[in-house]
Design a protein around this motif. Sequence first.
Motif, mmCIF file in Angstrom:
data_model
loop_
_atom_site.group_PDB
_atom_site.id
_atom_site.type_symbol
_atom_site.label_atom_id
_atom_site.label_comp_id
_atom_site.label_asym_id
_atom_site.label_seq_id
_atom_site.Cartn_x
_atom_site.Cartn_y
_atom_site.Cartn_z
ATOM 1 N N ASN A 1 8.152 1.230 6.013
ATOM 2 C CA ASN A 1 7.249 0.105 5.727
ATOM 3 C C ASN A 1 5.922 0.675 5.236
ATOM 4 O OD1 ASN A 1 7.144 1.021 8.466
ATOM 5 N ND2 ASN A 1 5.869 -0.711 9.033
ATOM 6 N N MET A 2 5.519 0.254 4.049
ATOM 7 C CA MET A 2 4.357 0.839 3.398
ATOM 8 C C MET A 2 3.333 -0.239 3.046
ATOM 9 S SD MET A 2 5.973 3.835 1.020
ATOM 10 C CE MET A 2 4.308 4.402 0.671
ATOM 11 N N TYR A 3 2.061 0.138 3.175
ATOM 12 C CA TYR A 3 0.944 -0.771 2.917
ATOM 13 C C TYR A 3 -0.219 0.035 2.347
ATOM 14 C CZ TYR A 3 3.568 -3.284 6.521
ATOM 15 O OH TYR A 3 4.564 -3.869 7.251
ATOM 16 N N PRO A 4 -0.872 -0.442 1.302
ATOM 17 C CA PRO A 4 -2.124 0.201 0.917
ATOM 18 C C PRO A 4 -3.131 0.088 2.070
ATOM 19 C CG PRO A 4 -1.359 -1.258 -0.823
ATOM 20 C CD PRO A 4 -0.519 -1.544 0.384
ATOM 21 N N ILE A 5 -3.846 1.170 2.343
ATOM 22 C CA ILE A 5 -4.903 1.178 3.347
ATOM 23 C C ILE A 5 -6.218 1.244 2.584
ATOM 24 C CG2 ILE A 5 -5.798 2.288 5.420
ATOM 25 C CD1 ILE A 5 -2.946 1.469 5.862
ATOM 26 N N ILE A 6 -6.989 0.164 2.585
ATOM 27 C CA ILE A 6 -8.142 0.026 1.707
ATOM 28 C C ILE A 6 -9.434 0.020 2.532
ATOM 29 C CG2 ILE A 6 -9.239 -1.432 -0.036
ATOM 30 C CD1 ILE A 6 -6.412 -2.648 -0.511
ATOM 31 N N PRO A 7 -10.325 0.978 2.331
ATOM 32 C CA PRO A 7 -11.592 0.955 3.074
ATOM 33 C C PRO A 7 -12.481 -0.193 2.604
ATOM 34 C CG PRO A 7 -11.628 2.710 1.440
ATOM 35 C CD PRO A 7 -10.237 2.128 1.411
ATOM 36 N N VAL A 8 -13.147 -0.849 3.528
ATOM 37 C CA VAL A 8 -14.063 -1.930 3.179
ATOM 38 C C VAL A 8 -15.180 -1.410 2.284
ATOM 39 C CG1 VAL A 8 -15.788 -3.523 4.117
ATOM 40 C CG2 VAL A 8 -13.546 -3.318 5.205
ATOM 41 N N ASP A 9 -15.721 -0.255 2.639
ATOM 42 C CA ASP A 9 -16.822 0.343 1.866
ATOM 43 C C ASP A 9 -16.418 1.747 1.440
ATOM 44 O OD1 ASP A 9 -19.110 1.319 0.749
ATOM 45 O OD2 ASP A 9 -20.377 1.055 2.525
ATOM 46 N N PRO A 10 -15.925 1.922 0.215
ATOM 47 C CA PRO A 10 -15.503 3.261 -0.233
ATOM 48 C C PRO A 10 -16.642 4.268 -0.289
ATOM 49 C CG PRO A 10 -14.667 1.527 -1.699
ATOM 50 C CD PRO A 10 -15.681 0.889 -0.806
ATOM 51 N N GLY A 11 -17.891 3.793 -0.208
ATOM 52 C CA GLY A 11 -19.019 4.707 -0.187
ATOM 53 C C GLY A 11 -19.439 5.116 1.204
ATOM 54 N N ASN A 12 -18.770 4.599 2.221
ATOM 55 C CA ASN A 12 -19.110 4.897 3.615
ATOM 56 C C ASN A 12 -18.143 5.955 4.144
ATOM 57 O OD1 ASN A 12 -19.442 4.949 6.400
ATOM 58 N ND2 ASN A 12 -19.587 2.719 6.606
#
Length: 459
Positions: free
Chosen positions: A221-232
């Motif tokens: 089972n696969m899911y993109p893991i997306i940071p809320v703030d890519p600059g943090n």
Amino acid sequence: MENIVFPQGFLWGAATAAFQVEGATGVDGRTDSIWDAFCRVPGKVVGGDTGEPGADHYRRFEQDVALMKELGLKAYRFSIAWPRVRPDGGKVNQAGLDFYRRLVDTLLAHDIVPWPTLYHWDLPQKLEEAGGWTERDTAFRFADYATATVEALGDRVGTWTTLNEPWCSAFLGYAAGIHAPGRTEPAAAAAAVHHLLLAHGLANDVIRSAAPDAKVGITLNMYPIIPVDPGNPADLDVARRLDGLQQRIFLDPLLRGEYPADILADLEPFGFGEHIVEGDLGVISAPMDMLGVNYYTEHYVSSSPNGSEAAPSPWIGVQHASFPRRDAPRTDMDWEVRPDGLTAVLLRLHHDYPRIPLYITENGAAFRDDFSGSGAIDDVDRTGYIASHLRAAHTAIRAGVDLRGYFCWSLLDNFEWAEGYAKRFGIVHVDYATQIRTPKMSARWFSRVARDNALVAVS
């Protein structure tokens, strides 16, 4: 709707799992699985429901196969119940094997490809009482079970899946305690990860020996893991850790022959490395013929605790993580509808890992069924969900991804694990009191898609 045609030979099917649809849990020599035991624990399953009788597929499989044929499905992904074939993890039960012989023969007689999964979470309870997936020996008992099954069915089955979603087995079952066997022991979850992968490798070898022409794979089972703030940096680190525990801890040993160094370090406090014996990674990384991908949504993650002091319990060793809500449609499971995430998952596999044929082995949605005055079930939301994800899959194909098939989850309404019978994923409605099957609008629409090998307008 734009003309979206899938590659010639694209495989269209639907999927179920043994404990979710078979019922007959005490019939013909079957003994308890960990899910039978888990369902008896008060408060663990909505309504205290069990897998009996459920959709009663064990007794009604001929009717269900005829329905698959009517719908034009080309393949049926089902799982084989370990406690039917080797009750209590012990000697072979011929009555259990005979059921799957009859099922496979019936599928073949209807020109439907049987696509069995050896393990969809129903470990014999007796093996759990001996330690379950925390014990290395369980992987070898799984190989014994695989041997008996493949020797019985290997002359008629051309494709085998070893495990379904080992992440759920390890982390939801042994760390979070929200799936069977209901343990909340991080070190046990770490051990289970490795032993499940070892079981896959051992079963892969068994299948190659017993059925040399068969194709072998695993489903993740696969899911993109997306940071809320890519600059943090803190958000990026949370995303790294969660991605490592969800995806890379399985993909890297399977496809690269090694565990990710950062995840080995993250799991060192839980004794993960102690379970890895010399030669194991060679067994785990033996070549596969395909990889199954189960996709439902994305994970959107933040390092902010948002009022909680720790990450949700499956994510062992991860502190101060949260999963903020976004303004998006949601299913009855409260999962965001994010079809673009499926494209992202398929492209990641295509670009970041050695090339391997891919199949979407589960994709679908739970929604409340809408009965019209005529008795028809106009599940517009479910139909739209599937259509949007098929468009996303086709986008990946156009980008070069070697995607060869799609299995809708699920053929039948069924037992949805901790949610009991409260959620309905089926494209076919099951009245559990009368066992009447009623194809929903999504089934009729999906039938046209399968017959045309193309996306068709929803009407």
